[in-house]
Design an enzyme around this catalytic site. Sequence first.
Site, PDB file in Angstrom:
ATOM      1  N   CYS A 380      -5.603   4.922  -4.962  1.00 53.81           N
ATOM      2  CA  CYS A 380      -4.030   5.323  -5.543  1.00 53.81           C
ATOM      3  C   CYS A 380      -3.590   4.256  -6.638  1.00 53.81           C
ATOM      4  O   CYS A 380      -4.170   4.647  -7.695  1.00 53.81           O
ATOM      5  CB  CYS A 380      -2.930   5.341  -4.266  1.00 53.81           C
ATOM      6  SG  CYS A 380      -1.540   6.118  -4.546  1.00 53.81           S
ATOM      7  N   HIS A 514      -5.026   8.886  -0.403  1.00 48.16           N
ATOM      8  CA  HIS A 514      -5.488   8.013   0.478  1.00 48.16           C
ATOM      9  C   HIS A 514      -6.482   8.202   1.471  1.00 48.16           C
ATOM     10  O   HIS A 514      -6.078   8.762   2.639  1.00 48.16           O
ATOM     11  CB  HIS A 514      -4.265   7.237   1.145  1.00 48.16           C
ATOM     12  CG  HIS A 514      -3.339   6.585   0.343  1.00 48.16           C
ATOM     13  ND1 HIS A 514      -3.378   5.232  -0.091  1.00 48.16           N
ATOM     14  CD2 HIS A 514      -2.183   7.036  -0.529  1.00 48.16           C
ATOM     15  CE1 HIS A 514      -2.454   4.685  -0.934  1.00 48.16           C
ATOM     16  NE2 HIS A 514      -1.695   5.858  -1.033  1.00 48.16           N
ATOM     17  N   GLU A 516      -8.243   6.797   3.381  1.00 45.92           N
ATOM     18  CA  GLU A 516      -8.371   5.805   4.506  1.00 45.92           C
ATOM     19  C   GLU A 516      -7.421   6.425   5.803  1.00 45.92           C
ATOM     20  O   GLU A 516      -7.695   6.409   6.881  1.00 45.92           O
ATOM     21  CB  GLU A 516      -7.830   4.481   4.231  1.00 45.92           C
ATOM     22  CG  GLU A 516      -6.431   4.350   4.002  1.00 45.92           C
ATOM     23  CD  GLU A 516      -6.061   4.535   2.624  1.00 45.92           C
ATOM     24  OE1 GLU A 516      -6.725   5.214   1.689  1.00 45.92           O
ATOM     25  OE2 GLU A 516      -4.851   3.872   1.996  1.00 45.92           O
TER      26      GLU A 516
HETATM   27  N1  GLN Z   1       3.020   3.030  -7.298  1.00 46.67           N
HETATM   28  C1  GLN Z   1       1.903   4.308  -7.567  1.00 46.67           C
HETATM   29  C2  GLN Z   1       2.673   5.477  -7.547  1.00 46.67           C
HETATM   30  O1  GLN Z   1       3.993   5.471  -7.044  1.00 46.67           O
HETATM   31  C3  GLN Z   1       0.761   4.108  -6.657  1.00 46.67           C
HETATM   32  C4  GLN Z   1       1.269   4.407  -5.243  1.00 46.67           C
HETATM   33  C5  GLN Z   1       0.265   4.145  -4.087  1.00 46.67           C
HETATM   34  O2  GLN Z   1      -0.759   3.132  -4.336  1.00 46.67           O
HETATM   35  N2  GLN Z   1       0.531   4.538  -2.836  1.00 46.67           N
HETATM   36  O3  GLN Z   1       2.488   6.446  -8.143  1.00 46.67           O
END
Ligand code: GLN
Length: 542
Positions: A380, A514, A516
């Site tokens: 992410c 994600h 995970e």
């Molecule tokens: N801050 C980033 C976004 O909002 C990544 C978010 C995250 O890592 N869950 O796109």
Amino acid sequence: MARFIFITGGVVSSLGKGLMAAALGALLQARGYRVRIRKFDPYLNVDPGTMSPTQHGEVYVTDDGAETDLDLGHYERFTGVASRQSDNITSGRIYFDILTKERRGDYLGGTVQVIPHVTDAIKAFARAETDDLDFVLCEIGGTVGDIEGLPFLEAIRQMGNELGPEGALFIHTTLVPFIAAAGELKTKPTQHSVAQLRGIGIQPQILVCRSEHELPESDRAKIALFCNVRKEAVVPALDADSIYAVPLQYHAAGLDSEVLRAFGITDAPAPDLSRWEDIVERLRTPEGTVHIGVVGKYTGLKDAYKSLTEALVHGGIANRVDVKLRWIDAEDFERGDVAAMLEPCHGILVPGGFGERGSEGKIAAVKFAREHRVPFFGICLGMQMACVESARNTAGLEGASTTEFGPTPHPIVGLLTEWEAGGKRHMRDETSDKGGTMRLGAYPAKLAGNSLSAAAYGATEISERHRHRYEVNIAYRAQLEAGGLVFTGLSPDGELPEIVERPDHPWFVGTQFHPELKSKPFAPHPLFRSFIAAALRQSRLV
Ligand code: GLN
């Protein structure tokens, strides 16, 4: 009809109530029953989505896009049953719904009260979508005695009455502390906690007693007598060397048998625990060790990266190695010597996160991994930082960044203002609400057939969970690819980058989603399995 198991906690918090619920769910499942585990959170936030990870731990995201309590992650990791929006409710959500109805005039002038309106809403939530289940386990957050927990206890008390002993069971988790000066375990806090529960009309049938020392038979008998339960229903629960040993430990302590007995079930099949025996055997006899550096912002509270930590452990289980984590605060990097901190690592991971603080440290970690050919996994925000690093250092785009941190001449990552999900068009801008306005939940992606990720998944069509507001800007694809960072996974319409890789590197993967969140000890996520395998190869090189 489903039977309900209500799990409460007493004496102190952090007793591992969520883990107990997850382990009991796994044990019942091992006997062939269909289970679902739910969490009732008494706090007033509508959902944990807006709560700080350093205060509350990670926000666990479900396929259907709910931002939920991290205990739902345990439930899913232990049972393999995908959690849903309908598995987590907070007081905030209940009041929000009731007050919306009240404003609409739905109560036709009636007085709106905790009993019955709030308690009815809690009961409806507990009962929803349970037709195809044998057991519904409901964990009540917090500790008995908390003011905000009272409506939940009242609701489950009513359900106990309505369902009777063949339909509802109460398990209370307590602490039996060891007082060093006296050299004794103390049962009094447990007695008080159960007395408090009985005062509101709930008589637990089973007590799970957490302690650091073996519970002597005499103490078990004493707790049974004072708390009005059978001695065998006082289940001792000592600390385990791994959370994945907990199901076997509870089984040995008789928890699942006591549950079946309390419901009057005499024909339950014997459990098949081979899955858990295999996991524990792999964890206890690893054939090597790899060190993974996790460069993040919330390294102060390990719960902030709960699913991530577990997914790395699962990668270790798959490869029969012990995975040792080095938590590195990204901000330290901005001051300290990056190389010295990262040289001992066989793999470097930059996890998800929000905001600019520590971002230059994360970018420095990506650069180190790229240049030193150390396996790198960016998740992410970690992927976004990997794209920014490549833009700056391999595509010559000076000042490249994400608009999340402010204006930039090269918005490699930008705010997504419009997208499609579940047949609906979603819109937002910089001024939108913070709660529930991210790209959330499961989205499909298409992978390039010749990519490392397609090989890891053994598939070119995947679905993974998202939680972010910003997206890598597809307009920079050609420039980034010319610099060696290839877009190997995209949304089906080809607009949103989902995976980036460096084919010229031993293992360099960034994912916008994600992974995970879907990893399980008995089904380690393909990318974590592959990442730890790469780290193992790296450990043999250095
Ligand atoms: N801050 C980033 C976004 O909002 C990544 C978010 C995250 O890592 N869950 O796109």
